[in-house]
Design a protein around this motif. Sequence first.
Motif, PDB file in Angstrom:
ATOM      1  N   UNK A  64       0.901  -1.227  -0.024  1.00 44.16           N
ATOM      2  CA  UNK A  64       0.151  -0.072  -0.008  1.00 44.16           C
ATOM      3  C   UNK A  64       0.971   1.154   0.025  1.00 44.16           C
ATOM      4  N   UNK A  65       1.909   1.261   0.763  1.00 44.10           N
ATOM      5  CA  UNK A  65       2.704   2.319   0.938  1.00 44.10           C
ATOM      6  C   UNK A  65       3.399   2.604  -0.466  1.00 44.10           C
ATOM      7  N   UNK A  66       4.305   1.549  -0.909  1.00 40.57           N
ATOM      8  CA  UNK A  66       4.887   1.504  -2.251  1.00 40.57           C
ATOM      9  C   UNK A  66       4.043   2.394  -3.505  1.00 40.57           C
ATOM     10  N   UNK A  67       2.638   1.554  -3.351  1.00 41.95           N
ATOM     11  CA  UNK A  67       1.668   2.297  -4.490  1.00 41.95           C
ATOM     12  C   UNK A  67       1.531   3.588  -4.370  1.00 41.95           C
ATOM     13  N   UNK A  68       1.121   4.166  -3.090  1.00 36.50           N
ATOM     14  CA  UNK A  68       0.756   5.532  -2.691  1.00 36.50           C
ATOM     15  C   UNK A  68       1.834   6.544  -3.086  1.00 36.50           C
ATOM     16  N   UNK A  69       3.101   6.110  -2.534  1.00 36.47           N
ATOM     17  CA  UNK A  69       4.236   7.029  -2.931  1.00 36.47           C
ATOM     18  C   UNK A  69       4.624   6.989  -4.303  1.00 36.47           C
ATOM     19  N   UNK A  70       4.258   5.834  -4.865  1.00 37.02           N
ATOM     20  CA  UNK A  70       4.505   6.000  -6.649  1.00 37.02           C
ATOM     21  C   UNK A  70       3.846   6.840  -7.184  1.00 37.02           C
ATOM     22  N   UNK A  71       2.421   6.684  -6.707  1.00 36.89           N
ATOM     23  CA  UNK A  71       1.480   7.619  -7.395  1.00 36.89           C
ATOM     24  C   UNK A  71       1.936   9.009  -7.138  1.00 36.89           C
ATOM     25  N   UNK A  72       2.207   9.447  -5.981  1.00 34.16           N
ATOM     26  CA  UNK A  72       2.538  10.746  -5.674  1.00 34.16           C
ATOM     27  C   UNK A  72       3.633  11.341  -6.485  1.00 34.16           C
ATOM     28  N   UNK A  73       4.915  10.328  -6.356  1.00 36.50           N
ATOM     29  CA  UNK A  73       6.004  10.902  -7.246  1.00 36.50           C
ATOM     30  C   UNK A  73       5.625  10.828  -8.353  1.00 36.50           C
ATOM     31  N   UNK A  74       4.928  10.162  -9.281  1.00 34.95           N
ATOM     32  CA  UNK A  74       4.690  10.529 -10.542  1.00 34.95           C
ATOM     33  C   UNK A  74       3.817  11.734 -11.011  1.00 34.95           C
ATOM     34  N   UNK A  75       2.961  12.073 -10.134  1.00 33.87           N
ATOM     35  CA  UNK A  75       2.161  13.370 -10.263  1.00 33.87           C
ATOM     36  C   UNK A  75       3.065  14.596  -9.918  1.00 33.87           C
ATOM     37  N   UNK A  76       3.963  14.449  -8.907  1.00 34.91           N
ATOM     38  CA  UNK A  76       5.028  15.330  -8.884  1.00 34.91           C
ATOM     39  C   UNK A  76       5.910  15.606 -10.107  1.00 34.91           C
ATOM     40  N   UNK A  77       6.469  14.433 -10.597  1.00 33.04           N
ATOM     41  CA  UNK A  77       7.337  14.509 -11.829  1.00 33.04           C
ATOM     42  C   UNK A  77       6.690  15.336 -12.953  1.00 33.04           C
ATOM     43  N   UNK A  78       5.176  15.042 -13.141  1.00 36.41           N
ATOM     44  CA  UNK A  78       4.571  15.777 -14.116  1.00 36.41           C
ATOM     45  C   UNK A  78       4.303  17.165 -13.812  1.00 36.41           C
ATOM     46  N   UNK A  79       4.172  17.507 -12.509  1.00 30.52           N
ATOM     47  CA  UNK A  79       3.933  18.995 -12.181  1.00 30.52           C
ATOM     48  C   UNK A  79       5.267  19.695 -12.337  1.00 30.52           C
ATOM     49  N   UNK A  80       6.202  19.171 -12.120  1.00 37.42           N
ATOM     50  CA  UNK A  80       7.499  19.899 -12.140  1.00 37.42           C
ATOM     51  C   UNK A  80       7.970  20.201 -13.568  1.00 37.42           C
ATOM     52  N   UNK A  81       7.602  18.947 -14.516  1.00 39.19           N
ATOM     53  CA  UNK A  81       7.762  19.167 -15.894  1.00 39.19           C
ATOM     54  C   UNK A  81       7.133  20.289 -16.496  1.00 39.19           C
ATOM     55  N   UNK A  82       5.738  20.176 -16.176  1.00 39.86           N
ATOM     56  CA  UNK A  82       5.030  21.316 -16.801  1.00 39.86           C
ATOM     57  C   UNK A  82       5.210  22.804 -16.494  1.00 39.86           C
ATOM     58  N   UNK A  83       5.459  22.784 -14.999  1.00 39.73           N
ATOM     59  CA  UNK A  83       5.882  23.894 -14.484  1.00 39.73           C
ATOM     60  C   UNK A  83       6.916  24.855 -15.188  1.00 39.73           C
ATOM     61  N   UNK A  84       8.260  24.006 -15.554  1.00 42.50           N
ATOM     62  CA  UNK A  84       9.319  24.559 -16.119  1.00 42.50           C
ATOM     63  C   UNK A  84       8.917  24.995 -17.526  1.00 42.50           C
ATOM     64  N   UNK A  85       7.837  24.355 -18.149  1.00 48.03           N
ATOM     65  CA  UNK A  85       7.427  24.752 -19.511  1.00 48.03           C
ATOM     66  C   UNK A  85       6.784  26.146 -19.583  1.00 48.03           C
ATOM     67  N   UNK A  86       6.043  26.271 -18.231  1.00 48.68           N
ATOM     68  CA  UNK A  86       5.029  27.186 -18.187  1.00 48.68           C
ATOM     69  C   UNK A  86       5.766  28.533 -17.734  1.00 48.68           C
ATOM     70  N   UNK A  87       6.985  28.281 -17.185  1.00 56.32           N
ATOM     71  CA  UNK A  87       7.828  29.563 -16.896  1.00 56.32           C
ATOM     72  C   UNK A  87       8.306  30.397 -18.053  1.00 56.32           C
TER      73      UNK A  87
END
Length: 703
Positions: free
Chosen positions: A218-241
């Motif tokens: 359960x923990x590994x799945x949760x943290x994997x999900x959060x990490x993937x979303x963070x990766x996408x957000x950081x990528x898009x924020x760099x583009x939006x800047x």
Amino acid sequence: MNAHTQISATALPFAVPSSRWDDSVAAKLSEAELLLYRSNLLGSDLTVTNFGGGNTSAKIVETDPLSGAAIEVLWVKGSGGDIGSMKLDGFATLYQDKLLGLEAHYSGPDDDDKMVGYLPHCTFNLNGRAASIDTPLHSLLPFAHVDHVHPDAIIALAASSGGEAATQEIWGGKIGWLPWKRPGYTLGAMLRDYVTANPGVEGVMLAGHGIICWGDSAKACYEHTVELIADAANYLNAKLAAGPAFGGQVTAPDADRAAIVADLMPRLRGLMTGARRKLGHWSDDAEALEFTGSVEFERLAGLGTSCPDHFLRTKIAPLTLDPARLRDDAYLAEKIADYRAMYAAYYDRCKRPNSPAMRDANPVVVLVPGLGRMTLATDKTTARLAGEFYGNAINVMRGAEAIGDYIALDEQEAFDIEYWLLEEAKLQRMPAPNPMVGKIALVTGGAGGIGAATAARLLREGACVMLADRDAGAVQEVCNGFAAQFGKDVVRAATCDVTDEAQVKATFDLCAREFGGLDVLVANAGIASSAPIEETTVELWDRNFDVLAQGYFLTAKHAWPLLKAMKAQGGTSVVFIGSKNAVAAASGASAYASAKAAANHLARCLALEGAPEGIRVNVVNPDAVIKGSKIWDGDWRKERAANNKIDPGAELEEHYRNRSMLKRDVLPEDIAEATYWLASELSSKSTGNMINVDAGNAQAFTR
């Protein structure tokens, strides 16, 4: 609403989530409880998923209640639940081996609806929670823990022409990509086959839909999900800047937008005729102001939304209005008529031979440059959620355009989701709404005994209620209690002295912004005084008339345009809380009784004036409502006791009880019952009437 929301010069960044997992909490939990803990963590973080969105699962070994054997059970979020607030009973539980065996009944994409019908046959332990359409996405994957979420940053990738390339750039092949496919068994089979063919993959982007990923715990799945979303957000924020979103801003937020919306929403609501009245929600958050004020606003708004979750809440497209023409009623009527015609044409183009009949053709989302977004639906919660989901859609468009072209949901696919036969069957099974759902009431004196009892009666029948009272602390306390009982969406509080016209207008403006307008006014704010005529000062006389006559006049005056706006929808209701003393002369209370009589006569005048506008005006005349009354807790009790030469304690209540013909106490709830009847459609052919709720008093007979 904050009337001074500002927007940044560049695009708003995507929020970057981080893990909130607490090992000390998790250590105490069973496997099923760990699934719930993980789900609640994901769903309560709006950077991870939105209300009602996403689903989670775990394959757990259970004891079969029939055979006693250890078997694998799929626990998966049930249909219609919210992972942020759900409890254990929100999960469907199904025999995993039976779910895998369903493939024998599947022969291709045309069987998706048929396959849903088999899910109840796989139920474990008589669990009544219905399994969702996404169940095959979880059952057909071999992993113990699976999350499927669609936060804004992920959908921005999934809904962009550059999304597949960005997915490869971000994760280097660890996250796969599948083209759009409507949720169902076919998508589950496609997903399983993709994972089988790509054994090193750690998750899959579903075009237009979201991401699905997994873990061994359960923990590994949760943290994997959060990490993937963070990766996408950081990528898009760099583009939006790199610069402003949506081509930059051409319309600044209107400094007077709160006042404009208060005027506009009731008129829009009145034009959206249909089987049920609408309730409104206004948002002038930074996302809405940035989007509606941008160069690309009209182009992108016309495309509609992408994610099915967004679309189901917001319809095929929003209605956009010219901010320069908002005072033109003919323009507004034409725009809404055009929208309904557009929706009917969309239905005719896309309908299948077995499609359900066309539903309400009115817009849900209304966008205005400089004002933000308004959403209207048949209940307040749905209106609020529609606004939040369109806010998600704006974020998606911003991110999608930063890496390519935004891709909306295909029109036919959108229709097939909106008019899906299984969704229609679910709608048909829903209970009929309470009779006041869709109605908005404003109750003055809302913190007092009669006012609070009346508000509770209206809330129980489904109305939204604005409580108004001059005692700020007391009215907020009553409001908080009702919010806990009925839900925070349906009740609001305003500090309002009904003798102050500016405060009265501000209260009705607030009601219009918060709920969309008004259907019921209960004028109840009052005072009471008792004094012989020689001791009645001009100040005391004026105070009674200020509150009981002028106060009723001011509330009616400022309610009137909101009430008139609903003429085409069957009309509205005004109820004055009068008094026995308005009809029967009272010794030692001339100022109070005269002011009450004036208010009652005002109601008769308003009944004449309101009838052509569909506004009914009636009066409830209470007497001796002692229990729960703030008025009777003050000087009025002592004054009336002195006038009757009795003790102000229990003897006073006994006096008034025995004075009545029925020898019964009159309670706030009794007045509320009569008020509800006059406010509701039960009395739709009654106006200009008085109802005495006084346990019987011959002096007060109105005929």
